[in-house]
Design a protein around this motif. Structure first.
Motif, PDB file in Angstrom:
ATOM      1  N   UNK A   1      66.587  -3.686   4.317  1.00  0.00           N
ATOM      2  CA  UNK A   1      67.461  -2.651   3.826  1.00  0.00           C
ATOM      3  C   UNK A   1      68.668  -3.294   3.155  1.00  0.00           C
ATOM      4  N   UNK A   2      69.136  -2.674   2.112  1.00  0.00           N
ATOM      5  CA  UNK A   2      70.293  -3.180   1.374  1.00  0.00           C
ATOM      6  C   UNK A   2      71.579  -2.957   2.152  1.00  0.00           C
ATOM      7  N   UNK A   3      72.535  -3.844   1.930  1.00  0.00           N
ATOM      8  CA  UNK A   3      73.868  -3.695   2.530  1.00  0.00           C
ATOM      9  C   UNK A   3      74.745  -2.953   1.528  1.00  0.00           C
ATOM     10  N   UNK A   4      75.295  -1.817   1.960  1.00  0.00           N
ATOM     11  CA  UNK A   4      76.135  -0.991   1.102  1.00  0.00           C
ATOM     12  C   UNK A   4      77.555  -1.009   1.662  1.00  0.00           C
ATOM     13  N   UNK A   5      78.514  -1.306   0.789  1.00  0.00           N
ATOM     14  CA  UNK A   5      79.917  -1.323   1.189  1.00  0.00           C
ATOM     15  C   UNK A   5      80.698  -0.423   0.235  1.00  0.00           C
ATOM     16  N   UNK A   6      81.486   0.483   0.812  1.00  0.00           N
ATOM     17  CA  UNK A   6      82.316   1.395   0.039  1.00  0.00           C
ATOM     18  C   UNK A   6      83.775   1.005   0.261  1.00  0.00           C
ATOM     19  N   UNK A   7      84.417   0.530  -0.790  1.00  0.00           N
ATOM     20  CA  UNK A   7      85.851   0.227  -0.741  1.00  0.00           C
ATOM     21  C   UNK A   7      86.573   1.481  -1.221  1.00  0.00           C
ATOM     22  N   UNK A   8      87.459   1.995  -0.399  1.00  0.00           N
ATOM     23  CA  UNK A   8      88.124   3.246  -0.731  1.00  0.00           C
ATOM     24  C   UNK A   8      89.521   3.288  -0.128  1.00  0.00           C
ATOM     25  N   UNK A   9      90.228   4.370  -0.411  1.00  0.00           N
ATOM     26  CA  UNK A   9      91.532   4.585   0.203  1.00  0.00           C
ATOM     27  C   UNK A   9      91.430   5.791   1.130  1.00  0.00           C
ATOM     28  N   UNK A  10      92.443   5.955   1.934  1.00  0.00           N
ATOM     29  CA  UNK A  10      92.433   6.968   2.979  1.00  0.00           C
ATOM     30  C   UNK A  10      92.135   8.370   2.459  1.00  0.00           C
ATOM     31  N   UNK A  11      92.764   8.770   1.379  1.00  0.00           N
ATOM     32  CA  UNK A  11      92.621  10.145   0.895  1.00  0.00           C
ATOM     33  C   UNK A  11      91.859  10.273  -0.424  1.00  0.00           C
ATOM     34  N   UNK A  12      91.026   9.317  -0.727  1.00  0.00           N
ATOM     35  CA  UNK A  12      90.281   9.329  -1.986  1.00  0.00           C
ATOM     36  C   UNK A  12      89.145  10.366  -1.925  1.00  0.00           C
ATOM     37  N   UNK A  13      89.226  11.438  -2.739  1.00  0.00           N
ATOM     38  CA  UNK A  13      88.179  12.460  -2.673  1.00  0.00           C
ATOM     39  C   UNK A  13      86.809  11.943  -3.109  1.00  0.00           C
ATOM     40  N   UNK A  14      86.778  11.043  -4.070  1.00  0.00           N
ATOM     41  CA  UNK A  14      85.483  10.510  -4.501  1.00  0.00           C
ATOM     42  C   UNK A  14      84.916   9.533  -3.477  1.00  0.00           C
ATOM     43  N   UNK A  15      85.784   8.876  -2.731  1.00  0.00           N
ATOM     44  CA  UNK A  15      85.325   8.041  -1.626  1.00  0.00           C
ATOM     45  C   UNK A  15      84.683   8.888  -0.546  1.00  0.00           C
ATOM     46  N   UNK A  16      85.291  10.026  -0.255  1.00  0.00           N
ATOM     47  CA  UNK A  16      84.711  10.961   0.721  1.00  0.00           C
ATOM     48  C   UNK A  16      83.360  11.457   0.239  1.00  0.00           C
ATOM     49  N   UNK A  53      89.271   3.640  -7.141  1.00  0.00           N
ATOM     50  CA  UNK A  53      88.393   3.649  -5.984  1.00  0.00           C
ATOM     51  C   UNK A  53      87.693   4.996  -5.945  1.00  0.00           C
ATOM     52  N   UNK A  54      86.530   5.081  -5.331  1.00  0.00           N
ATOM     53  CA  UNK A  54      85.893   4.014  -4.592  1.00  0.00           C
ATOM     54  C   UNK A  54      85.223   3.005  -5.519  1.00  0.00           C
ATOM     55  N   UNK A  55      85.040   1.837  -4.977  1.00  0.00           N
ATOM     56  CA  UNK A  55      84.190   0.834  -5.606  1.00  0.00           C
ATOM     57  C   UNK A  55      83.089   0.543  -4.604  1.00  0.00           C
ATOM     58  N   UNK A  56      81.858   0.648  -5.060  1.00  0.00           N
ATOM     59  CA  UNK A  56      80.706   0.547  -4.170  1.00  0.00           C
ATOM     60  C   UNK A  56      79.913  -0.699  -4.534  1.00  0.00           C
ATOM     61  N   UNK A  57      79.560  -1.437  -3.506  1.00  0.00           N
ATOM     62  CA  UNK A  57      78.775  -2.657  -3.672  1.00  0.00           C
ATOM     63  C   UNK A  57      77.455  -2.492  -2.927  1.00  0.00           C
ATOM     64  N   UNK A  58      76.395  -2.914  -3.564  1.00  0.00           N
ATOM     65  CA  UNK A  58      75.086  -2.958  -2.910  1.00  0.00           C
ATOM     66  C   UNK A  58      74.630  -4.402  -2.965  1.00  0.00           C
ATOM     67  N   UNK A  59      74.396  -4.957  -1.783  1.00  0.00           N
ATOM     68  CA  UNK A  59      74.025  -6.372  -1.663  1.00  0.00           C
ATOM     69  C   UNK A  59      74.991  -7.266  -2.439  1.00  0.00           C
ATOM     70  N   UNK A  60      76.284  -7.016  -2.249  1.00  0.00           N
ATOM     71  CA  UNK A  60      77.376  -7.804  -2.835  1.00  0.00           C
ATOM     72  C   UNK A  60      77.497  -7.675  -4.347  1.00  0.00           C
ATOM     73  N   UNK A  61      76.808  -6.709  -4.961  1.00  0.00           N
ATOM     74  CA  UNK A  61      76.910  -6.486  -6.402  1.00  0.00           C
ATOM     75  C   UNK A  61      77.611  -5.157  -6.643  1.00  0.00           C
TER      76      UNK A  61
END
Length: 76
Positions: A1-16, A53-61
């Motif tokens: 399975x791929x590793x997914x990382x979501x970099x976001x801020x506390x109140x970012x609606x698109x991060x939510x 933000x958000x900035x989303x990474x899948x498998x470090x990309x």
């Protein structure tokens, strides 16, 4: 399975929205809050060329933000 990382801020609606989309698809992901992390925000700018933000990474990309994630995952 791929590793997914979501970099976001506390109140970012698109991060939510990105996290809700991933959760609705049953995809495990990690959230990193960069609200007060100036060094991590600088790293994101240097790595992605984007300041939003958000900035989303899948498998470090970086894949982009919520819109790119939704396009990548396709319709439900």
């Amino acid at each position: 399975m791929s590793r997914i990382v979501v970099y976001t801020t506390l109140l970012c609606p698109y991060g939510l929205r990105a996290r809700a989309l991933l959760a609705s698809r049953g995809l495990p992901f990690e959230t990193i809050d960069v609200t007060r992390d100036i060094a991590k925000r600088q790293w994101l700018r240097e790595t992605t060329g984007r300041t939003s933000v958000p900035q989303i990474f899948i498998d470090d990309k970086p894949i982009g933000g919520f819109s790119e994630l939704r396009q990548l995952l396709g319709p439900p």
